[in-house]
Design an enzyme around this catalytic site. Structure first.
Site, mmCIF file in Angstrom:
data_model
loop_
_atom_site.group_PDB
_atom_site.id
_atom_site.type_symbol
_atom_site.label_atom_id
_atom_site.label_comp_id
_atom_site.label_asym_id
_atom_site.label_seq_id
_atom_site.Cartn_x
_atom_site.Cartn_y
_atom_site.Cartn_z
ATOM 1 C CB CYS A 1 -4.877 35.651 9.672
ATOM 2 S SG CYS A 1 -4.993 36.947 8.461
ATOM 3 C CD GLU B 1 -2.474 -1.120 2.837
ATOM 4 O OE1 GLU B 1 -2.279 -0.158 3.614
ATOM 5 O OE2 GLU B 1 -3.224 -2.074 3.132
HETATM 6 N N1 LLP Z 1 -1.785 2.265 4.222
HETATM 7 C C1 LLP Z 1 -2.380 2.794 5.302
HETATM 8 C C2 LLP Z 1 -3.348 2.001 6.050
HETATM 9 C C3 LLP Z 1 -2.058 4.097 5.703
HETATM 10 O O1 LLP Z 1 -2.629 4.618 6.781
HETATM 11 C C4 LLP Z 1 -1.111 4.851 4.951
HETATM 12 C C5 LLP Z 1 -0.772 6.216 5.330
HETATM 13 C C6 LLP Z 1 -0.540 4.248 3.815
HETATM 14 C C7 LLP Z 1 -0.892 2.954 3.489
HETATM 15 C C8 LLP Z 1 0.454 4.956 2.951
HETATM 16 O O2 LLP Z 1 1.637 5.256 3.625
HETATM 17 P P1 LLP Z 1 2.890 5.867 2.839
HETATM 18 O O3 LLP Z 1 3.399 4.827 1.867
HETATM 19 O O4 LLP Z 1 2.432 7.090 2.129
HETATM 20 O O5 LLP Z 1 3.853 6.153 3.905
HETATM 21 N N2 LLP Z 1 0.032 13.099 6.051
HETATM 22 C C9 LLP Z 1 1.235 12.466 6.549
HETATM 23 C C10 LLP Z 1 1.266 11.001 6.228
HETATM 24 C C11 LLP Z 1 0.071 10.252 6.748
HETATM 25 C C12 LLP Z 1 0.107 8.791 6.394
HETATM 26 C C13 LLP Z 1 -1.168 8.150 6.732
HETATM 27 N N3 LLP Z 1 -1.246 6.792 6.354
HETATM 28 C C14 LLP Z 1 2.448 13.191 5.977
HETATM 29 O O6 LLP Z 1 2.278 14.128 5.214
HETATM 30 O O7 LLP Z 1 3.581 12.848 6.306
#
Ligand code: LLP
Length: 425
Positions: free
Chosen positions: A353, A284
């Site tokens: 702001c 994922e």
């Molecule tokens: N699978 C699940 C169940 C997740 O909760 C997430 C991310 C992913 C896959 C994907 O993870 P990645 O490969 O992108 O690390 N907004 C935060 C990141 C939040 C991630 C939430 N879950 C940021 O900007 O660092």
């Protein structure tokens, strides 16, 4: 950032100069490279070639239809967290049968939609969710394919807001409760127990915690086999980090290296598993597919020298890119056309702001009002986390393909922002 490079002193996306885009479409603008996107996905696809594996892009990282469409055409599945994301996948021509549905709070309506569209699997996070899904599926005369998100209690060693695999997190079923939860799931008449999943956190610069989580899932699969609960897939989640250019950070693990190590372990275990019963592997990834495919281009409005700090006021703000203020994330800001001359140290801030409206702090820059800056590696969790705070229309999104430039989302205009509102009599 090989698809974003300086050519004759001007930052380009592929073969297109960023000032040309700023002139045509204005700023702030998210600019993506199609080649970078395809290259990042190919790193996963190549490592999975010849195997029973599926890469379900975690579309929360960037859910623009053009990006989903390009990935779907490359064979991607999708990891969704809402009914809205499922509708996006379908709108982009993605295959619901390659969709997995994560998240701790799925509503009945979302479950019904997903069952109706025939998704691949629900990643269930609690016993009440199992019961709700069983009831919804039963009421539709269907059986719901289920995986349990197990919380392996592994320390992902990342920012607390994006660590998800520890006991203290709201996510998943505790490892010690997993067996009982599987027994409950297997006994429910309208569920098919098909898999196991986990996701331990995001922006991981080391794959050791991911491999540790894998070992724990494998342990559980073996135990479940002895109970007659045979799983068909193992979903290790996303989480692989990218290079944001943070001083002192180690280089991220290359996708191929991580998947190579992971498959080696699975192969070594799989051969002996319950008579060689094969297992499908699901990933994922979000950030590692899209982060370095995009930059946020912004214009310097004013320079404001101060007693303690100098401020460089730009036309992008926290509503366009939440990561710095929300996580204290360090994002690289570079001039699009670097100038000679003396540098000064600035906090780079937007017009919103809030004191929290900063995009970068203490950066040495030689800039003048009117100059363009680019925030690098802004393709993940940028536009998807943007808001309309201060009635600011969200930025235009543009995808570059060589010398071709495509607008993939128009800039929002203010009238659109209040079109759904009405006054009371
Ligand atoms: N699978 C699940 C169940 C997740 O909760 C997430 C991310 C992913 C896959 C994907 O993870 P990645 O490969 O992108 O690390 N907004 C935060 C990141 C939040 C991630 C939430 N879950 C940021 O900007 O660092």
């Amino acid at each position: 950032m090989s698809h974003f490079s300086y050519q004759d002193g001007v930052l380009h996306a592929e073969s297109t100069a960023l000032p040309k885009i700023a002139e045509a479409f204005g700023t702030p603008a998210y600019v993506y490279s199609k080649a970078a996107l395809l290259e990042n996905f190919a790193a996963y696809a190549d490592a999975c070639r010849g195997r029973d594996a599926l890469v379900c892009y975690a579309m929360k990282a960037n859910s623009n239809l053009a990006i989903l469409d390009l990935l779907a055409r490359e064979g991607a599945g999708f990891d969704i967290v809402s009914g809205g994301e499922l509708l996006r996948v379908i709108a982009a021509g993605g295959d619901p049968n390659k969709v997995i549905f994560s998240g701790v709070g799925k509503t009945e309506a979302e479950m019904r939609l997903a069952l109706d569209k025939g998704i691949l699997c629900f990643n269930v996070e609690s016993i009440p969710e199992l019961h709700r899904l069983n009831e919804v599926a039963g009421s539709m005369g269907k059986r719901a394919p289920v995986s349990l998100r197990v919380n392996p209690n592994v320390d992902a060693k990342t920012h607390p807001y994006i660590a998800t695999g520890l006991k203290a997190n709201k996510f998943g079923v505790a490892f010690d409760d997993a067996l009982d939860t599987y027994r409950t799931a297997a006994a429910l008449p309208h569920l098919d127990v098909v898999g196991i999943d986990c996701h331990i956190g995001s922006q991981l610069l080391d794959d050791a915690p991911l491999l540790e989580a894998l070992d724990k899932l494998i342990e559980l699969i073996d135990t479940l086999d002895t109970e007659g609960i045979h799983l068909h897939h193992l979903d290790i989640g996303g989480g692989l980090g990218v290079d944001y250019g943070v001083a002192g950070d180690k280089a991220p693990v290359p996708v191929g290296d991580y998947l190579g190590r992971l498959f080696a372990r699975i192969d070594a275990w799989g051969a002996g598993r319950d008579g060689g019963r094969p297992i499908k592997v699901i990933f994922e990834p979000g950030r590692s597919i899209v982060a370095n495919t995009g930059v946020l281009v912004t214009k310097v409005e004013f320079l404001k020298p101060g007693v303690e700090k100098n401020f460089c006021i730009i036309d992008a703000a926290m509503n366009d890119m939440m990561r710095p203020t929300l996580y204290g994330a360090w994002m690289d800001m570079q001039p699009v056309v670097p100038r000679e001359g003396e540098k000064a140290v600035y906090d780079i801030v937007g017009p919103v702001c809030e004191s929290g409206d900063w995009l970068a702090r203490e950066r040495a820059l030689a800039v003048e009002p009117g100059d363009l800056l680019a925030m690098l590696s802004a393709g993940a969790y940028g536009m998807t986390m943007a808001s309309n705070y201060n009635t600011r229309g969200r930025a235009v999104e543009v995808m570059v393909d060589g010398e071709q430039v495509h607008v993939i989302r128009q800039r929002e205009n203010p009238a659109e922002l209040f079109a759904l509102e009405s006054m009371i009599k």
